[in-house]
Design an enzyme around this catalytic site. Structure first.
Site, PDB file in Angstrom:
ATOM      1  N   ASP A 177      45.120  43.923  50.327  1.00  0.00           N
ATOM      2  CA  ASP A 177      45.224  43.280  49.012  1.00  0.00           C
ATOM      3  C   ASP A 177      46.209  44.045  48.127  1.00  0.00           C
ATOM      4  O   ASP A 177      45.815  44.935  47.396  1.00  0.00           O
ATOM      5  CB  ASP A 177      43.839  43.251  48.362  1.00  0.00           C
ATOM      6  CG  ASP A 177      43.835  42.533  47.025  1.00  0.00           C
ATOM      7  OD1 ASP A 177      44.780  41.802  46.729  1.00  0.00           O
ATOM      8  OD2 ASP A 177      42.843  42.720  46.285  1.00  0.00           O
ATOM      9  N   GLU A 211      49.137  41.698  38.918  1.00  0.00           N
ATOM     10  CA  GLU A 211      48.176  40.695  39.368  1.00  0.00           C
ATOM     11  C   GLU A 211      46.759  41.189  39.188  1.00  0.00           C
ATOM     12  O   GLU A 211      45.872  40.429  38.775  1.00  0.00           O
ATOM     13  CB  GLU A 211      48.437  40.344  40.838  1.00  0.00           C
ATOM     14  CG  GLU A 211      47.703  39.093  41.324  1.00  0.00           C
ATOM     15  CD  GLU A 211      46.293  39.364  41.839  1.00  0.00           C
ATOM     16  OE1 GLU A 211      45.550  38.397  42.070  1.00  0.00           O
ATOM     17  OE2 GLU A 211      45.930  40.551  42.007  1.00  0.00           O
ATOM     18  N   GLU A 212      46.546  42.474  39.464  1.00  0.00           N
ATOM     19  CA  GLU A 212      45.204  43.014  39.346  1.00  0.00           C
ATOM     20  C   GLU A 212      44.778  43.191  37.887  1.00  0.00           C
ATOM     21  O   GLU A 212      43.627  43.521  37.605  1.00  0.00           O
ATOM     22  CB  GLU A 212      45.090  44.359  40.091  1.00  0.00           C
ATOM     23  CG  GLU A 212      45.370  44.270  41.594  1.00  0.00           C
ATOM     24  CD  GLU A 212      44.313  43.484  42.364  1.00  0.00           C
ATOM     25  OE1 GLU A 212      43.377  42.957  41.727  1.00  0.00           O
ATOM     26  OE2 GLU A 212      44.415  43.397  43.598  1.00  0.00           O
TER      27      GLU A 212
END
Length: 622
Positions: A177, A211-212
């Site tokens: 991820d 994104e996180e």
């Protein structure tokens, strides 16, 4: 990771080499009275085109030419997409792990690990011939950068984007991820460059930061686009976690990219589902009205028994038990099979939406690295001019440069290269070359046409600039409280011509007044530093700073020591009180023009402080 599932759209079934059947969802099919064709879950016939068989079902080849969008009613026979070597994808993942190891164990947005990841992507893509834009995301931690890579060619009014996020959580290196997503997309991009096919539509790759943090980087990119630029993007596909150890196979979306992805998995006998896990960068595009797809092998959700039956793996276990944890590392948290399949599916989709079917037209790209440099008058500087085949075959490229600063000449070695080769550009500045920065244009001309790149040249002067020095003499003095002293401030011209120097002094303690007269001189001149110490000044040693300001700023120090002796009479020869001195009963000091006698042991007790009545006895005015 992964935004919630999309509404189901049209499915595409290829039933011959020249036609497409659009299959409505079951509910819609019943409303229209149209039967829905069946696509088998089993493997396709090896090395074959799509074939109709006796049972009426349709089977797709492992590497069919293309699945068109719903508005297209014919299929062209295209160049076959390449088989992506999973070992190349793993090599990128190994690099990402190294970046995390060197930066606290992660590649989170705003950290050195993410910066190294972005620079790695940039260098690989530029070397392959992509036009790379590093977009600083001002809403992201540390204004981290999105990496946007455009492949030359194709209709830019029909642009298809493929992306993944390049950051991790702070808890771990983020190898699945989403190192798996960016590594797969990067390798597909490099293989596109190596194949340089004719492009029917334009392809752009995006590697997102933030994104996180909540898909901040991709949202920032989309918000930076004009309405016309958004309208030109006909589809976006994001790939988030495609190597989960207990992998599922999830495709969200109903647009062209999603259709191509499903067609690929059908061709290799792997069924797909729609994910219900949330969230990823496809949402940023969908929220802006851009059709979007998502591919994933799952995050923390648990695999069901039915899913384990068709995909293998362990029922009742998470798709990725290391999701958002430090154990999301390379090579332990990578499923090579799902990684290989998804990398191949991305290539299939890229070729499906963008690659044309005609004989490739020759074309090339040109770049300069480094893209800027400095050269002193009378000196030289060099840079590398690189070319790459972007389409068709290699061709001869003749190099030229324009827009040079006055007094600067340029040469190439060699002056003509075959596309794919490089040349050294050398700039030579005369002793009288015009100083300053200027953008020059490097042009490569071939039978197919011309392309340009920009190099910024900065010519610097070899003549010394104006400068001066400043000093104080004597550099120190001991002054009794109530007295004064002076020193000489000298300046000198050390290069260039004389200039006006403004003088000032700082650092005077309470009770001390310092000034410089005159307050400005011409370098080479001098001034007087005057220091007056009041009778109330505390004894001690202090540093005064004399500063001269002109073309530059220079300074010199003067050390002042204040001693007792703040007047005559009974205070004569008595030291001024000092906050740093330890006193014993019987010691005498002067303070504020009075004589004080110590009645007890003390350090830092101010004689006039009401709380010091038991420490000091006032002996009266001096």
């Amino acid at each position: 990771m992964i935004r919630r599932a999309l509404a189901t759209g049209l499915a595409v079934t290829v039933i011959s080499a020249m036609s497409v059947v659009l299959a409505l969802p079951a509910a819609q099919a019943s409303q229209t009275g149209t039967a829905t064709p069946t696509v088998p879950q089993g493997p396709a016939t090896p090395d074959s085109r799509a074939q109709a068989v006796d049972d009426g079902k349709v089977r797709l080849p492992k590497t069919p030419g293309r699945v068109f969008s719903a508005s297209t009613d014919a299929v062209n026979v295209l160049a076959t997409p390449p088989n992506i070597d999973v070992n190349n994808v793993k090599a990128h993942l190994s690099q990402f792990q190294t970046f995390a190891n060197s930066n606290g164990g992660n590649r989170a947005t705003g950290t050195g690990g993410h910066t190294q990841t972005a620079q790695y992507l940039k260098s690989k893509l530029e070397a392959a011939g992509f036009t790379v834009t590093m977009q600083s995301c001002t809403r992201c931690n540390g204004s981290a950068q999105n990496v946007i890579a455009d492949w030359p060619g194709g209709d830019t009014n029909n642009t298809y984007m493929f992306g993944a996020h390049a950051d991790s959580v702070s808890a771990g290196p983020g190898i699945n991820d989403d190192g798996s997503g960016i590594a797969s997309i990067l390798e597909v991009a490099l293989q596109l460059a190596a194949a340089h096919p004719t492009m029917q539509n334009h392809v752009r790759f995006g590697f997102w930061t933030g994104e996180e943090q909540g898909e901040v980087g991709s949202a920032f990119y989309v918000s930076s686009l004009s309405s016309a630029q958004r309208a030109a993007i006909k589809g976006y596909g994001t790939f988030d976690m495609v190597a989960s150890p207990n992998a599922g196979y999830f495709i969200n979306g109903s647009e062209t990219i999603a259709t191509n992805l499903r067609a690929y998995f059908t061709s290799i006998g792997v069924s797909t589902e729609t994910s219900t896990e949330c969230c990823s960068d496809d949402g940023s595009f969908r929220d802006a009205g851009i059709p979007a797809a998502l591919g994933s092998t799952g995050a923390s959700a648990v695999k069901t028994s039915a899913q384990a039956g068709k995909w293998g793996g362990s029922a009742g276990a998470a798709y990725d038990s290391c999701y958002h944890r430090s154990c999301d590392s390379y090579p332990s948290n990578i499923n090579s099979t799902s990684l290989d399949r998804f990398a191949d599916s991305i290539a299939y989709a890229v070729w499906g939406v963008a690659v044309g079917s005609s004989t490739p037209t020759n074309d090339f790209s040109i770049g300069v690295s480094p893209a800027s440099g400095s050269v002193a008058q009378g000196g030289t500087v060099s840079t590398t001019v690189s070319t790459a085949v972007t389409q068709g075959s290699a061709q001869q490229v003749t190099l030229a440069v324009s827009g040079l600063p006055g007094g600067v000449t340029a040469s190439f070695n060699p002056a003509t290269v075959t596309a794919g080769q490089s040349s050294t550009l050398t700039l030579t500045a005369s002793a009288t070359a015009t100083t300053g920065s200027k953008a020059i244009t490097v042009t490569g001309t071939a039978p197919s046409g011309a392309h340009t790149a920009t190099y910024t040249a900065t010519v610097t002067s070899t003549s010394p600039g104006n400068d001066f020095s400043v000093s104080v003499s004597p550099g120190s003095a001991s002054v009794p409280a109530g007295s004064s002293t002076t020193a000489t401030v000298s300046t000198a011209t050390v290069s260039g011509t004389a200039q006006t120097v403004a003088l000032s002094v700082s650092g005077s303690p309470t009770g001390v007044t310092a000034s410089v007269s005159p307050s400005s001189v011409t370098s080479g001149g001098s001034a007087t530093l005057s220091i007056a110490v009041a009778a109330t000044a505390a004894a001690g040693t202090y540093t005064l700073t004399v500063t001269g300001s002109g073309s530059a700023t220079h300074s010199a120090s003067f050390t002042l020591t204040v001693t007792g002796g703040g007047g005559g009479g009974n205070c004569a020869g008595v030291s001024a009180w000092s906050a740093s001195t330890s006193y014993a009963p019987g010691d005498k000091v002067t303070y504020n023009g009075h004589l004080y006698k110590s009645t007890w042991y003390s350090t830092g007790a101010v004689p006039t402080d009401p709380q010091s009545w038991a420490v000091w006895s006032d002996g009266g005015a001096c």
